[in-house]
Design an enzyme around this catalytic site. Sequence first.
Site: not given
Length: 381
Positions: A192-193
């Site tokens: 999620r980065n």
Amino acid sequence: MSLTPHGGRLVTVNTFDNSAEKSKELSENSTVRVSRETFVQMFNISSGVLSPLVGFMGKADYENVIDNMRLADDTPWTIPVILHVPETFNAGGGDEITLIDESGKAVGILAFEELFTFSKKEFSKKVFGTEDEAHPGVAKTFASSDRAVGGRLKSVLKFNKGPFENFTLSPKETRVLFKEKSWKEIIAFQTRNAPHIGHEYVQKTGLAFADGLFINPVIGRKKSGDFTDEVILDTYQALVKNYYPKNSVVLSVLHYEMQYAGPKEAIMHAIMRKNFGCTHIAIGRDHAGVGNYYGPYAAHEIFKEFPDLGIQAVFFREFFYCNKCAGIANEKICPHPESDRLSFSGTKLRKMFLSGETPPKEFMRPEVSQVILRSKAPFVE
Ligand SMILES: [Zn+2]
């Protein structure tokens, strides 16, 4: 290891397009309003990401999941997938329920099976390991009702993938793709980065022994300060294009909302990637964690309880750049003091980008940094 879907079969549910017509046709049914998050879950059920689920859990599955981390038929499963309904809900004696969105548009048809109540406290304690309402998952649980409806999804409105249309592959599609590439061992990477060097190191360590890498960023509601979905996808495209051998990576997004359930969510992340056809999944430090609710390696320990999971977890510790080692290292392989180490801190990165600074190349690839620096608003407000 075989590529059998979880629970033995890949689920698909019919989809429909014409919502206005559908709404008219279903005007006799009782209705339940669902959140965007629930609709995303429906999409994942309908495309087989959550196989073997065919709908929302009934009481037997719900109870077995929170007590024993298994569905009623003993298939490993750690977080209930339930449809909350308001206290006033009345099935109206019908056997079908129309699920509607905020605007009243039909988004799914559920074959009603049962209505049950549960304890929000117990849910929080058993799923998140805490009843602290500062935990985002607990807060969400306490804000919803304690009544749920179980049943099979008969059809689901076709999901609008928006700008991610070309990067949203279903498990059926990834399985075909992996087969075409003759990949037998595929390692999944959940993220999620935007990728920094530490992420790339984990992915390449995995890729060193596997045939292919499946990078599967989560697209969905994020916390303030997180990179936006667009930036995550664009930075990954830049990374893959410039730093990975051709045909070694499949990049596809997962529409999903993080639950921050730490170890239990790590198991769910593994199950979803098993359904995409992956044989392995990388699990890092404090995987799917938030704050200090879980031990840094609790998400590693939990896999011991699932010898029958059907996907192999590959565990990674925290990496850093070490000046003395002149490369990426971790506490297991580097003897040097803290002062020689550059840790991959998200907060530090964010500060650099907000002040228009390019992070050092030991921290992030310049092609990746450029994507972020070029973006007008790389972070969620
Ligand atoms: Zn070192």
